[in-house]
Enzyme design. Structure first.
Site, mmCIF file in Angstrom:
data_model
loop_
_atom_site.group_PDB
_atom_site.id
_atom_site.type_symbol
_atom_site.label_atom_id
_atom_site.label_comp_id
_atom_site.label_asym_id
_atom_site.label_seq_id
_atom_site.Cartn_x
_atom_site.Cartn_y
_atom_site.Cartn_z
ATOM 1 N N TYR A 65 -31.493 23.308 5.496
ATOM 2 C CA TYR A 65 -30.864 22.085 6.006
ATOM 3 C C TYR A 65 -31.879 21.297 6.843
ATOM 4 O O TYR A 65 -32.348 21.760 7.880
ATOM 5 C CB TYR A 65 -29.618 22.393 6.845
ATOM 6 C CG TYR A 65 -28.458 23.013 6.066
ATOM 7 C CD1 TYR A 65 -28.452 23.036 4.679
ATOM 8 C CD2 TYR A 65 -27.364 23.560 6.725
ATOM 9 C CE1 TYR A 65 -27.398 23.605 3.961
ATOM 10 C CE2 TYR A 65 -26.306 24.126 6.021
ATOM 11 C CZ TYR A 65 -26.332 24.151 4.640
ATOM 12 O OH TYR A 65 -25.298 24.717 3.938
HETATM 13 N N1 LIG Z 1 -23.335 27.467 0.722
HETATM 14 C C1 LIG Z 1 -23.561 26.285 0.236
HETATM 15 O O1 LIG Z 1 -24.202 26.140 -0.827
HETATM 16 C C2 LIG Z 1 -23.049 25.085 0.958
HETATM 17 C C3 LIG Z 1 -23.051 23.828 0.316
HETATM 18 C C4 LIG Z 1 -22.530 22.735 1.001
HETATM 19 C C5 LIG Z 1 -22.038 22.883 2.286
HETATM 20 N N2 LIG Z 1 -22.092 24.102 2.899
HETATM 21 C C6 LIG Z 1 -21.593 24.270 4.297
HETATM 22 O O2 LIG Z 1 -20.318 23.668 4.418
HETATM 23 C C7 LIG Z 1 -20.337 22.711 5.478
HETATM 24 C C8 LIG Z 1 -19.321 21.620 5.212
HETATM 25 O O3 LIG Z 1 -19.647 20.987 3.988
HETATM 26 P P1 LIG Z 1 -19.290 19.464 3.743
HETATM 27 O O4 LIG Z 1 -19.900 18.635 4.798
HETATM 28 O O5 LIG Z 1 -19.645 19.158 2.335
HETATM 29 O O6 LIG Z 1 -17.702 19.480 3.949
HETATM 30 P P2 LIG Z 1 -16.586 18.478 3.434
HETATM 31 O O7 LIG Z 1 -15.493 18.595 4.414
HETATM 32 O O8 LIG Z 1 -16.246 18.724 2.007
HETATM 33 O O9 LIG Z 1 -17.246 17.053 3.496
HETATM 34 C C9 LIG Z 1 -17.579 16.401 4.694
HETATM 35 C C10 LIG Z 1 -17.303 14.921 4.494
HETATM 36 O O10 LIG Z 1 -15.901 14.749 4.508
HETATM 37 C C11 LIG Z 1 -15.563 13.599 5.225
HETATM 38 N N3 LIG Z 1 -14.714 14.009 6.346
HETATM 39 C C12 LIG Z 1 -14.873 15.045 7.183
HETATM 40 N N4 LIG Z 1 -13.847 15.107 8.042
HETATM 41 C C13 LIG Z 1 -13.040 14.080 7.749
HETATM 42 C C14 LIG Z 1 -11.822 13.620 8.267
HETATM 43 N N5 LIG Z 1 -11.211 14.241 9.276
HETATM 44 N N6 LIG Z 1 -11.240 12.520 7.715
HETATM 45 C C15 LIG Z 1 -11.828 11.898 6.690
HETATM 46 N N7 LIG Z 1 -12.974 12.290 6.141
HETATM 47 C C16 LIG Z 1 -13.580 13.373 6.671
HETATM 48 C C17 LIG Z 1 -16.846 12.931 5.653
HETATM 49 O O11 LIG Z 1 -17.083 11.994 4.613
HETATM 50 P P3 LIG Z 1 -17.683 10.547 4.833
HETATM 51 O O12 LIG Z 1 -19.058 10.701 4.351
HETATM 52 O O13 LIG Z 1 -16.820 9.723 3.934
HETATM 53 O O14 LIG Z 1 -17.588 10.180 6.268
HETATM 54 C C18 LIG Z 1 -17.867 14.025 5.587
HETATM 55 O O15 LIG Z 1 -19.120 13.528 5.217
HETATM 56 C C19 LIG Z 1 -21.807 22.279 5.562
HETATM 57 O O16 LIG Z 1 -22.168 21.712 6.801
HETATM 58 C C20 LIG Z 1 -22.501 23.600 5.329
HETATM 59 O O17 LIG Z 1 -22.521 24.362 6.521
HETATM 60 C C21 LIG Z 1 -22.574 25.204 2.257
#
Ligand SMILES: NC(=O)c1ccc[n+]([C@@H]2O[C@H](COP(=O)([O-])OP(=O)(O)OC[C@H]3O[C@@H](n4cnc5c(N)ncnc54)[C@H](OP(=O)(O)O)[C@@H]3O)[C@@H](O)[C@H]2O)c1
Length: 342
Positions: free
Chosen positions: A62
């Site tokens: 990251y």
């Molecule tokens: N193991 C792996 O391969 C892998 C891969 C990916 C992620 N991860 C882990 O999972 C974590 C979370 O992943 P993610 O960021 O993709 O999660 P996600 O919840 O699917 O996506 C986050 C996005 O959702 C929106 N969001 C978040 N909270 C919101 C709310 N309350 N209301 C409206 N929209 C909201 C935002 O979008 P907008 O951009 O529209 O603001 C934000 O950019 C990462 O930080 C990482 O630690 C692991």
């Protein structure tokens, strides 16, 4: 905060953790994902702690190590009150030695410990399966790292069913530590996890840590039928991977989420996260947030439950026709292909 046992291990984890892929914003991809710097990171970490969420997920890749560095600084003084998970396997820089070899993993653990300013990692994930390294080499190195006290538990991420089963059986054969959890992509939008990996998790007592519960924001409420694709979403800005979106399917799910959200007086994002909490094997959901407002909302996605009818409505709106051999297994053969949930 509700705690759940992580798979067949003795570790209790809060049902939410906070993902730090948004920390740093180094390079085009991670810049689009998030640009949280240290001062804001500290605020977000403390919002989590105030809500009882003391579990933080990161990875070496990251922002090329910057996210681990920021998390390490944000946790100074509270490290012993929290659980930290990180990951290795993927390429960092030009070095041909990456993957899950003994050489790379030992070096990666040392680098993560230094960036995180800690002497141990609570959960160490293989970020993906490395088909070039013998599984025995990976698991023996991980077992040695546990014995040395540098890591506490091991987990995998983005494995296929056979990757997981082969790894578990090799650990068993040699008496080495086993993967206690699978960090996997799972959301109302994409439910393939349920076909093979969830039944394997039930059968083998491997807990699920869910990543991207909002499908990179597609289930956050900005994507709506009849409206332009939001330009201020991270996916639209090039900060996410994942399958191409079937928009008709997405809007059908968002319509159902809207109905349920209105009934329960919560946001679409909160309902989408709460639905995941009720799924078998799910011990923890990694919430993402690009700002304080999103984090506050996501922290309040737990502590209440959808009704059976509301879950059914969301299940039906997001159901997909199974591929082979799952459609065959669903036929009336008088067999039950799914083990009982422990
Ligand atoms: N193991 C792996 O391969 C892998 C891969 C990916 C992620 N991860 C882990 O999972 C974590 C979370 O992943 P993610 O960021 O993709 O999660 P996600 O919840 O699917 O996506 C986050 C996005 O959702 C929106 N969001 C978040 N909270 C919101 C709310 N309350 N209301 C409206 N929209 C909201 C935002 O979008 P907008 O951009 O529209 O603001 C934000 O950019 C990462 O930080 C990482 O630690 C692991």
């Amino acid at each position: 905060m509700e705690y759940r046992q992580l798979g067949g291990s003795g570790l209790q984890v809060p049902v939410l953790s906070f993902g730090t892929a948004t920390f740093g914003g180094a390079g085009e991809f991670f810049k689009a994902w998030g640009q949280t710097q240290l001062d804001d990171a500290k605020k977000l970490v403390h919002l989590c702690m105030d809500a009882g969420v003391n579990f933080f997920d990161t990875a070496d890749v990251y922002s090329g190590g910057v996210a681990e560095e920021i998390l390490g600084k944000a946790l100074l003084g509270i490290r012993n009150e929290v659980l930290v998970s990180t990951k290795a396997t993927f390429k960092m820089g030009e070095d041909p030695n990456y993957g899950s070899s003994r050489f790379h993993l030992i070096r990666s653990v040392e680098n993560s410990l230094r960036r995180l300013q800690t002497d141990h990692i609570d959960i160490y994930h293989m970020h993906g399966f490395d088909g070039n390294t013998p599984v025995e080499e990976t698991l023996h190195a991980l077992d040695d790292l546990i014995s040395s006290g540098k890591i506490r538990y091991i987990a995998c991420s983005n494995f296929s069913g056979w990757h997981l089963m082969k790894s578990l059986s090799i650990s068993e054969r040699y008496g080495w530590a086993k993967y206690i959890a699978h960090q996997a992509y799972y959301s109302l939008l994409d439910r393939e996890f349920e076909w093979e990996l969830m039944p394997a998790g039930i059968d083998q007592k491997v807990g699920t840590i869910v990543w991207s519960p909002l499908a990179s924001g597609q289930l956050g409420g900005k994507f709506r039928r009849g409206q332009p694709i939001p330009a201020d979403n991270r996916r639209s800005q090039g900060g996410s991977h994942g399958p191409e979106t079937d928009f008709e399917r997405l809007y059908t799910i968002v319509d159902a989420l809207d109905d349920v959200a209105e009934e329960v007086g919560k946001s679409v994002a909160q309902v989408a996260i709460n639905w995941l909490l009720q799924r078998p094997t799910v011990a923890n959901i990694i919430i993402g947030a690009r700002n304080e407002e999103q984090l506050k909302q996501n922290l309040a996605a737990v502590g209440w439950n959808l009704t059976t009818e509301q879950v059914k409505k969301l299940d039906e709106a997001s159901a997909v026709a199974p591929i082979y051999p799952y459609w065959h297994q669903k036929q009336d053969t008088n067999l039950n292909p799914t083990p009982k949930f422990y």
